[in-house]
Design an enzyme around this catalytic site. Structure first.
Site, PDB file in Angstrom:
ATOM      1  N   HIS A 110       0.828  -1.217   0.000  1.00 31.94           N
ATOM      2  CA  HIS A 110       0.000   0.000   0.000  1.00 31.94           C
ATOM      3  C   HIS A 110       0.865   1.272   0.000  1.00 31.94           C
ATOM      4  CE1 HIS A 110       0.990   0.958   4.191  1.00 31.94           C
ATOM      5  NE2 HIS A 110       0.908  -0.352   4.415  1.00 31.94           N
ATOM      6  N   GLU A 157      -2.054  -6.997   7.424  1.00 36.52           N
ATOM      7  CA  GLU A 157      -0.702  -6.845   7.948  1.00 36.52           C
ATOM      8  C   GLU A 157      -0.488  -7.741   9.168  1.00 36.52           C
ATOM      9  OE1 GLU A 157       2.253  -6.587   7.692  1.00 36.52           O
ATOM     10  OE2 GLU A 157       2.840  -4.463   7.654  1.00 36.52           O
TER      11      GLU A 157
END
Length: 274
Positions: A30, A108
């Site tokens: 990202h 994550e």
């Protein structure tokens, strides 16, 4: 007579080629968030949007990949990954109608009580525990093995969904072009199907290590291991070519090639403008 029978068996086996499926798998981290800029841990518990720089990075990687047809798109369901994926698809000339699959398995690594705190705090916790920061797990966090298990589960989901969407095919006798020449479509020549994954830095690092060390994928000529496993920059790109084959227990990975990792060519103009 024996020689004749063997030849006949060999001939029939050539006619019944095993079914295979080859596709490219492109990972993208990202774009930057303010937490990234301030060196604060986000993990799973801190779900922040992209910073202004992160938006610029998302636009830049989208323009870089604009001519690549991604047939399937899998995205972590955290906001910073979804925003990045949306910009990639918006800039793409072929993927305006492509549906994103929001996949919690791509989230994550969880950093437990360290989430929201400076990365320096994590280093201090690791030092106090007598461990390296990379391998230390703060209370309530995920171990690296737990993250790897999540990635292995994702691979099973990925293989199933790709085959459901595209089906098996007879193997192509033409050799894959796995050379990396600095183009956005490196490694994709001759590969019919392309998957995109938008995820996170620590997760992608674990994924790359699993593909390279555990699944023994082939590596680009002259690449250094330190480069392969270095931290992925925001909107950094990594690409693998995977080939699946049939087995009694379902699809299995029969070949894997690493094309490149942590590419950031698309960010050069941004850096020059700062």
């Amino acid at each position: 007579m024996l020689r004749h029978n063997i030849a006949g068996e060999l001939g029939s086996s050539r006619d019944l080629k095993p079914k295979m499926f080859t596709f490219s798998l492109t990972f993208i981290r990202h774009g930057e968030t303010l937490y990234n800029r301030e060196k604060l841990l986000q993990g799973q518990g801190v779900d922040t949007a992209l910073s202004e720089t992160g938006v610029q990075q998302g636009e830049a990687v989208g323009r870089y990949l604009k001519d690549i047809t991604f047939n399937n798109v899998f995205v972590s369901n955290l906001q910073r990954a979804v925003q990045t994926a949306e910009m990639i698809l918006k800039n793409n000339t072929h993927c305006s109608g492509t549906e994103m699959v929001l996949e919690p398995l791509l989230r994550e690594r969880g950093f437990g009580i360290a989430e929201g705190r400076p990365k320096e705090d994590l280093k201090n916790m690791a030092n106090a525990a007598g461990q390296s920061c990379r391998h230390y797990t703060p209370p309530g966090g995920e171990t690296l093995d737990q993250v790897k298990l999540r990635f292995k589960k994702f691979l099973k989901v990925l293989f199933t969904q790709m085959l459901d969407a595209h089906g098996w095919s007879a193997p192509d006798d033409a050799a894959l072009d796995v050379a990396s020449g600095g183009s956005a479509d490196d490694g994709m020549q001759g590969v019919p199907v392309h998957a995109l994954v938008v995820s996170h830095g620590a997760y992608i690092r674990v994924a790359v290590k699993h593909l390279v060390e555990d699944l023994k994928c082939s590596l680009p000529a002259g690449v250094k291991m330190s480069q392969l496993f270095s931290p992925c920059p925001n909107t950094g790109i990594s690409r693998f070519i995977l080939t699946l084959s049939q087995s009694a227990s379902g699809p299995v990975l029969s070949a894997a090639h690493c094309i490149f990792t942590n590419r950031k060519d698309h960010l050069e103009n941004l850096a020059a403008a700062e």
